[in-house]
Design a protein around this motif. Structure first.
Motif, PDB file in Angstrom:
ATOM      1  N   GLU A 191      35.676  73.423  38.154  1.00 14.80           N
ATOM      2  CA  GLU A 191      35.513  74.330  37.015  1.00 14.80           C
ATOM      3  C   GLU A 191      35.052  75.706  37.483  1.00 14.80           C
ATOM      4  O   GLU A 191      35.492  76.734  36.947  1.00 14.80           O
ATOM      5  CB  GLU A 191      34.508  73.737  36.032  1.00 14.80           C
ATOM      6  N   PHE A 192      34.192  75.742  38.488  1.00 16.48           N
ATOM      7  CA  PHE A 192      33.712  77.014  39.023  1.00 16.48           C
ATOM      8  C   PHE A 192      34.853  77.800  39.660  1.00 16.48           C
ATOM      9  O   PHE A 192      34.943  79.026  39.503  1.00 16.48           O
ATOM     10  CB  PHE A 192      32.606  76.767  40.047  1.00 16.48           C
ATOM     11  N   MET A 193      35.740  77.124  40.385  1.00 16.68           N
ATOM     12  CA  MET A 193      36.858  77.808  41.032  1.00 16.68           C
ATOM     13  C   MET A 193      37.789  78.455  40.011  1.00 16.68           C
ATOM     14  O   MET A 193      38.385  79.509  40.275  1.00 16.68           O
ATOM     15  CB  MET A 193      37.642  76.827  41.904  1.00 16.68           C
ATOM     16  N   ILE A 194      37.911  77.849  38.839  1.00 19.08           N
ATOM     17  CA  ILE A 194      38.773  78.396  37.796  1.00 19.08           C
ATOM     18  C   ILE A 194      38.183  79.682  37.229  1.00 19.08           C
ATOM     19  O   ILE A 194      38.908  80.628  36.907  1.00 19.08           O
ATOM     20  CB  ILE A 194      38.986  77.355  36.677  1.00 19.08           C
ATOM     21  N   ASN A 195      36.847  79.736  37.144  1.00 17.21           N
ATOM     22  CA  ASN A 195      36.189  80.923  36.586  1.00 17.21           C
ATOM     23  C   ASN A 195      34.889  81.180  37.329  1.00 17.21           C
ATOM     24  O   ASN A 195      33.881  80.518  37.088  1.00 17.21           O
ATOM     25  CB  ASN A 195      35.923  80.734  35.089  1.00 17.21           C
ATOM     26  N   THR A 196      34.914  82.160  38.222  1.00 14.45           N
ATOM     27  CA  THR A 196      33.725  82.495  39.025  1.00 14.45           C
ATOM     28  C   THR A 196      32.987  83.711  38.480  1.00 14.45           C
ATOM     29  O   THR A 196      32.058  84.200  39.123  1.00 14.45           O
ATOM     30  CB  THR A 196      34.123  82.766  40.483  1.00 14.45           C
ATOM     31  N   GLU A 197      33.363  84.186  37.318  1.00 14.78           N
ATOM     32  CA  GLU A 197      32.760  85.409  36.768  1.00 14.78           C
ATOM     33  C   GLU A 197      31.235  85.265  36.672  1.00 14.78           C
ATOM     34  O   GLU A 197      30.710  84.291  36.137  1.00 14.78           O
ATOM     35  CB  GLU A 197      33.314  85.704  35.375  1.00 14.78           C
TER      36      GLU A 197
END
Length: 311
Positions: A191-197
């Motif tokens: 999940e972090f790789m999909i959205n690292t903002e």
């Protein structure tokens, strides 16, 4: 390639690199805090309780100049000195609230100018750039020190699998956590790789081997979560946990997070000791029977970074 060619290539790179950073320094460092004084402020913040001698020797500053800087900063309420209880000739240096605000301003200015420099680089090139810089640092450090070459760097493609592997192996062998825990780790990392903002994940390397990690993820605009803090037990005792923790907390400060929290379990005594050292406070407990088949106590620990913090 002959040795002379290597030497000339190194000197060519040095001229180019000095020119690039020189332009950035001109934009950032001006009166009343030129480059040397800005480096002193940063050094005192990074190593709270250091002495003037330690800062002077580390930065290569003349003794008289360093003495004048400390005297001026003390008069202007930028730093405060505390006399050592062991040796009354020595004083530890700490930034005041005003000094910390100056440090934050320096960081923001530096980040802004470096961001201008790399803004248009593709992420793959930016990753290569940072890795190359870390490589230069680690190789040179290895040449001049008997200590292992330690690098803390942002994650790159391929690193996430190592981070999951470290968690799965350590927690299975040492704490008898099962497959569900590894699934929990991998799910969160995906999940972090999909959205690292608003976040970042760092890995720790020792002589080129990934041996640990830590991450910050965005919970809200003002609240961050510290996650995936793990360290191969064979590499404990060389200050890696401290370096990872300070990397993550400095990131939170630079991103103006006011509050950071984490979840751990009550059986991880070494980690809990480190959290206490960095002023985290235990705020919540809840049972967990998913990971080991036996009852565990999950704990939430919180750290207020700003008095304006709210969750």
């Amino acid at each position: 390639m002959e040795l002379l060619e290597y030497v000339e290539s190194i000197r060519k790179f040095n001229r180019y690199y000095a020119n690039v950073l020189g332009k950035i320094d001109q934009e950032i460092y001006n009166q009343p805090y030129p480059l040397t004084e800005a480096r002193v402020i940063t050094a005192i913040h990074m190593k709270k309780g250091c002495t003037a001698t330690e800062v002077r020797e580390n930065l290569g500053i003349d003794r008289g100049y360093m003495s004048r800087i400390v005297q001026r900063f003390e008069e202007e309420n930028i730093l405060t000195k505390q006399q050592s209880t062991l040796d009354k000739r020595h004083y530890s240096l700490f930034l005041t609230e005003k000094g910390f605000e100056i440090y934050k301003s320096l960081v923001e200015n530096a980040n802004r100018e470096v961001e201008k420099m790399v803004r248009n680089l593709p992420k793959s090139d930016l990753s290569k750039l940072v890795t190359s810089m870390q490589t230069i640092e680690s190789i040179y450090s290895k040449e001049h020190s008997s200590q292992p070459a330690v690098v803390i760097r942002p994650f790159q493609p391929g690193d996430i699998g190592y981070v999951a592997h470290l968690h799965g192996k350590l927690y299975d062998q040492t704490y008898q956590f099962g497959k569900m825990f590894e699934y929990y780790v991998m799910k969160g990392l995906t999940e972090f790789m999909i959205n690292t903002e608003g976040g970042e994940l760092w890995v720790a390397e020792v002589n080129g081997e990934i041996v640990g990690s830590i991450a910050i993820t965005k919970s809200t605009d003002t609240v961050a979560q510290l996650r995936w803090f793990v360290l191969n037990e064979n590499f404990q005792g060389i200050g890696l946990g401290k370096k990872l923790m300070e990397t993550a907390l400095n990131f939170c400060t630079e991103r103006n997070y006011q509050h950071v929290f984490l979840w751990t379990v009550s059986t991880l005594n070494a980690a809990r000791h480190l959290y206490q050292k960095y002023q985290f406070k235990l705020t919540e407990e809840k049972p967990n029977i998913e990971w080991t088949g036996a009852k565990l106590i999950e704990e939430r620990w919180d750290l207020v970074l700003s008095e304006e913090a709210s969750i």
